[in-house]
Design a protein around this motif. Structure first.
Motif, short mmCIF file in Angstrom:
data_model
loop_
_atom_site.label_atom_id
_atom_site.label_comp_id
_atom_site.label_asym_id
_atom_site.label_seq_id
_atom_site.Cartn_x
_atom_site.Cartn_y
_atom_site.Cartn_z
N THR A 88 0.77 -1.11 -0.09
CA THR A 88 -0.05 0.05 0.02
C THR A 88 0.76 1.14 -0.03
OG1 THR A 88 -1.87 -1.21 1.19
CG2 THR A 88 -1.85 1.10 1.30
N ILE A 89 1.94 1.27 0.89
CA ILE A 89 2.94 2.48 0.82
C ILE A 89 3.36 2.70 -0.77
CG2 ILE A 89 4.92 3.40 1.67
CD1 ILE A 89 4.14 2.35 4.36
N PHE A 90 3.83 1.37 -1.11
CA PHE A 90 4.41 1.67 -2.36
C PHE A 90 3.59 2.02 -3.49
CE2 PHE A 90 5.16 -0.44 -6.79
CZ PHE A 90 6.54 0.06 -6.97
N GLN A 91 2.32 1.92 -3.61
CA GLN A 91 1.34 2.25 -4.21
C GLN A 91 1.06 3.78 -4.20
OE1 GLN A 91 -1.99 -0.38 -3.81
NE2 GLN A 91 -1.48 -1.45 -5.72
N ASN A 92 0.89 4.18 -3.01
CA ASN A 92 0.83 5.60 -2.60
C ASN A 92 1.98 6.37 -2.94
OD1 ASN A 92 -1.77 5.69 -0.98
ND2 ASN A 92 -0.95 5.09 0.81
N VAL A 93 3.40 5.82 -2.99
CA VAL A 93 4.53 6.63 -3.55
C VAL A 93 4.13 6.77 -5.18
CG1 VAL A 93 6.78 6.52 -3.88
CG2 VAL A 93 5.87 6.21 -1.74
N MET A 94 3.81 5.66 -5.65
CA MET A 94 3.92 5.55 -7.04
C MET A 94 2.52 6.22 -7.78
SD MET A 94 6.38 4.19 -7.82
CE MET A 94 6.45 3.90 -9.83
N GLN A 95 1.51 6.23 -7.04
CA GLN A 95 0.45 7.04 -7.57
C GLN A 95 0.72 8.50 -7.79
OE1 GLN A 95 -2.89 8.66 -5.24
NE2 GLN A 95 -1.63 9.32 -3.70
N LYS A 96 1.61 8.98 -7.14
CA LYS A 96 1.83 10.63 -7.55
C LYS A 96 2.19 10.90 -9.13
CE LYS A 96 2.98 11.76 -2.91
NZ LYS A 96 3.76 10.87 -2.03
N LYS A 97 2.65 9.75 -9.56
CA LYS A 97 3.03 9.87 -10.99
C LYS A 97 1.73 9.52 -11.82
CE LYS A 97 7.63 8.15 -10.14
NZ LYS A 97 8.67 7.25 -10.35
N TRP A 98 0.73 9.12 -11.49
CA TRP A 98 -0.26 8.47 -12.43
C TRP A 98 -1.53 8.95 -11.93
CZ3 TRP A 98 -3.77 4.77 -11.28
CH2 TRP A 98 -3.36 3.96 -10.49
N VAL A 99 -1.95 9.39 -10.80
CA VAL A 99 -3.01 9.79 -10.40
C VAL A 99 -3.25 11.20 -10.19
CG1 VAL A 99 -4.64 9.80 -8.37
CG2 VAL A 99 -3.33 7.76 -8.97
N HIS A 100 -4.43 11.88 -10.81
CA HIS A 100 -4.54 13.25 -11.00
C HIS A 100 -5.58 13.73 -10.18
CE1 HIS A 100 -1.05 13.21 -14.00
NE2 HIS A 100 -1.89 12.18 -14.56
N TYR A 101 -5.59 14.49 -9.25
CA TYR A 101 -6.83 15.21 -8.44
C TYR A 101 -7.03 16.49 -9.02
CZ TYR A 101 -6.27 11.04 -5.44
OH TYR A 101 -6.29 9.64 -4.96
N GLU A 102 -7.10 16.80 -10.14
CA GLU A 102 -7.43 18.18 -10.60
C GLU A 102 -8.96 18.30 -11.14
OE1 GLU A 102 -4.73 18.99 -13.64
OE2 GLU A 102 -3.05 18.48 -12.37
#
Length: 102
Positions: A88-102
């Motif tokens: 889960t921590i790994f996914q949270n770190v990696m999410q910054k590259k592909w999840v966009h909250y705009e």
């Protein structure tokens, strides 16, 4: 701005808008895959033949309730917890590259 193809529209509009939902579904699916128990227990009638299905949760159950090794089962549970937290921590770190909250 007009996009020339459906692929560009999907890639630049639809996919970024779906990324938070996709991220959430991915985390929940991975956590559930680590915690699968009942399907395997039912399919193998409670005793996997020659340990062909070595899933961690079934090992925890067998060590705690069949072999009465509660300490070992607790240690396995903590290891499972650490693995799930690590993923889960790994996914949270990696999410910054592909999840966009705009």
């Amino acid at each position: 701005m007009r996009y020339t193809s459906k692929w560009q529209q999907f890639r630049k509009i639809t996919l970024p808008l779906l990324s938070p939902t996709t991220f959430y579904a991915l985390i929940i699916t991975i956590i559930n895959s680590f915690q699968v128990f009942d399907q395997i227990w039912i399919m193998t009638a409670g005793e996997p033949t020659a340990d062909l299905v070595p899933v961690m949760v079934t090992e925890i159950y067998k060590n705690s309730f069949q072999y009465q090794k509660m300490g070992y089962a607790t240690a396995l549970s903590w290891i499972l917890f650490a693995i799930i937290i690590g993923v889960t921590i790994f996914q949270n770190v990696m999410q910054k590259k592909w999840v966009h909250y705009e």
